[in-house]
Write a protein that holds these residues in place. Structure first.
Motif: not given
Length: 581
Positions: A502-526
């Motif tokens: 689910t995490e992979y698919q969600l982040l993939k959706n964010l990366y593939e958005e047409e209107d790309k936002k400046t995104t900050f991700i705080i995480a512990h998983r590679i």
């Protein structure tokens, strides 16, 4: 009290009409003993029956005035009290909403609830009843004393003999009551905080089997509250019965001495009866004095607590001529940014250049400053040194609201309101259409479980999202942030409850958005950060490594160690397969 009176100036008509109604009622009351005196001396004693009809009509008129204006007085002063209480609650809540994050780091929720609830209601009691009765009693006392002197100076002096003692007792009780009410108000806030925290964390309490411990803790606070209330009660019973005795003594002295004066024709029977009625108007305010001081002391303590909050200025505020932030075209720059929380250095000399539309991932040890770095971007706190610029403009020169309107945050704590799924989503955008909601729900990988809910988007979810799993709450929070459609998107460890797919698919959706936002991700998983344009690794408030995924692997540093730890089994399996070939 100045602030309270400033509210009454906003309602001049109600205040003036209430005061006029009160004066008319008091005047009507003051006429009654005089009419009684005339009735006894002129009608019953002297036999002037021709004036009886006039006296009856005067009494009827007085009764009508007291009925009409008594109702108006009660209604208008109650209306004024309720209105002022409402305005104070609104002003206090608005002020609290405008305070900086640093204030909420130090204050308890229960204390603020006490101020908005109980303390504001105390002001309602003062304005609706206490203050009006204080003024009314004052008028009764002064006017009754003047009229008593008209009837008999010696008898009036007898009536007033006990009054100075009552006044001294009242002043002493006020001083002691003020002190105890201050402590009661503070302790009730602590009691409310204990109850609020326990109820909010009831699942944790039950999970650890700590019900008895929490009950005993509440009992300790409640016992202290009992002790404070008893201390107040002791002050009350020490002064009030004595005041009651002195006012009754005044009545006994007047009746005794007045009876002797009437026997010796110093005053008429009518005058004695009238004098006794006026005496009641003199002694009644003195009887009220202890109770009113009790009420006003409680109100004074509440007003002090409320004013203390209203006096706090937000540490983060707009500059004199702030600019509007309408978008991000160039990017975000951190220039020598440092931040201290108290005496502790949280961030030290951070320098970053982040192009618009890029994705930045932040990793690091617990307490390394990851969340603080992001908090500074939205001016939750202001930098101690250096500056943060968006498109070359220092964010301190931007309107705080316009800055935050351009930021969509998904916090670590997946907070949802006790409302429908739709209402929680629309918190990000009030005028969102169903089509827009469905789009972000799909982007956040939440469509499947939302569709399975009994009433879909109209399903009521419990407090803080009770009834949903951790992953479901996180996905709804992400959908809510996406619906906001801001130029900056921040995911503060907000995919931790999601499974890897689910995490992979969600982040993939964010990366593939047409209107790309400046995104900050705080995480512990590679897996959550490896596709970011820039990955930061932080320790003790310092960026110790930065680069993309491959660059950081090649450095064989901290990031590589985490990668090896998280993918150890996969790497071992890969080595075994390579050996077989």
């Amino acid at each position: 009290m100045k602030k309270i009176f400033s509210y009454t100036r906003q309602h001049k008509f109600v205040t003036i009409m209430g005061a006029i109604s009160m004066l008319l009622c008091v005047s009507a009351d003051l006429v009654v003993p005089y009419i009684t005196e005339i009735f006894i001396d002129d009608v019953l004693t002297a036999g002037k029956y021709e004036i009886l009809t006039t006296i009856i009509w005067i009494v009827v008129g007085i009764t009508a005035i007291k009925f009409a204006f008594g109702f108006l007085r009660e209604f208008l002063f109650d209306y004024l009290g309720i209105t002022i209480s409402r305005k104070i609650k609104e002003e206090l809540f608005n002020h609290i909403e405008g305070l900086s994050f640093s204030y909420f780091d130090k204050v308890n929720t229960g204390e603020l609830m006490s101020r908005v609830g109980e303390d504001a209601d105390n002001i309602l009691e003062i304005m609706g009843f206490g203050l009006r009765l204080t003024i009314e009693d004052g008028i009764y006392f002064i006017m009754a004393a003047v009229l008593l002197f008209r009837i008999s100076v010696p008898l009036t002096l007898v009536a007033l003999a006990t009054m100075p003692i009552i006044a001294v007792l009242a002043l002493k009780s006020e001083k002691q009551l003020n002190d105890v009410y201050e402590r009661i108000s503070d302790h009730i806030a602590e009691l409310n905080t204990t109850a609020q925290e326990n109820i909010a964390g009831v699942k944790l309490v039950k999970a650890f089997g700590r019900e008895k411990h929490e009950i005993l803790k509440f009992l300790r606070y409640n016992s202290k509250n009992y002790d404070l209330q008893m201390e107040h009660n002791k002050i009350w019973v020490k002064f009030f019965p004595l005041e009651e005795f002195l006012t009754n003594l005044s009545t006994v002295l007047v009746i005794s001495i007045g009876g002797i004066l009437a026997i010796y024709d110093q005053i008429t029977v009518g005058q004695l009866v009238g004098f006794t009625s006026y005496l009641w108007m003199l002694t009644w305010p003195m009887r009220d004095l202890g109770w009113l001081i009790n009420l006003l002391s409680r109100g004074k303590a509440s007003i002090g607590k409320i004013n203390k909050i209203l006096a706090i200025e937000p540490k983060v505020a707009d500059c004199e001529n702030p600019e509007e932030l309408k978008g991000i075209n160039e990017g975000i720059v951190f220039e020598n940014v440092s931040f201290n929380y108290g005496e502790k250095d949280v961030l030290k000399n951070i320098n970053l250049n982040i192009p618009a539309g890029s994705t930045v991932a932040v990793m690091g040890t617990t307490g390394s400053g990851k969340s603080t770095l992001i908090s500074l971007l939205g001016r939750n706190y202001d930098v101690t040194k250096g500056c943060i610029k968006i498109d070359g403009e220092d964010i301190r020169n931007l309107k705080v609201k316009s800055l935050r309107d351009n930021i969509a945050l998904i916090p670590q704590d997946s907070f949802l309101f006790s409302d429908t799924v739709e209402s929680n989503l629309k918190y990000g955008k009030l005028d969102a259409s169903m089509e827009e909601m469905e789009k972000v729900v799909e982007l956040a990988c939440a469509k499947e479980f939302v569709d399975e809910l009994d009433e879909g988007y109209d399903t009521l979810i419990g407090e803080r999202g009770v009834g949903l799993s951790g992953g479901q709450k996180q996905r709804l929070c992400i959908a809510r942030a996406l619906l906001r459609d801001s130029k900056i998107l921040i995911l503060d460890d907000s995919t931790s409850a999601l499974d890897m797919d689910t995490e992979y698919q969600l982040l993939k959706n964010l990366y593939e958005e047409e209107d790309k936002k400046t995104t900050f991700i705080i995480a512990h998983r590679i897996s959550a950060v490896k596709n970011a344009d820039l990955i930061l690794y932080m320790e003790d408030g310092v960026i110790v490594e930065q680069g993309n995924h491959q660059q950081l692997l090649d450095k064989k540093g901290k990031y590589f160690e985490i990668y090896e730890t998280q993918f150890k089994d996969f790497l071992d399996l890969s080595d075994d397969k390579a050996a077989n070939f």
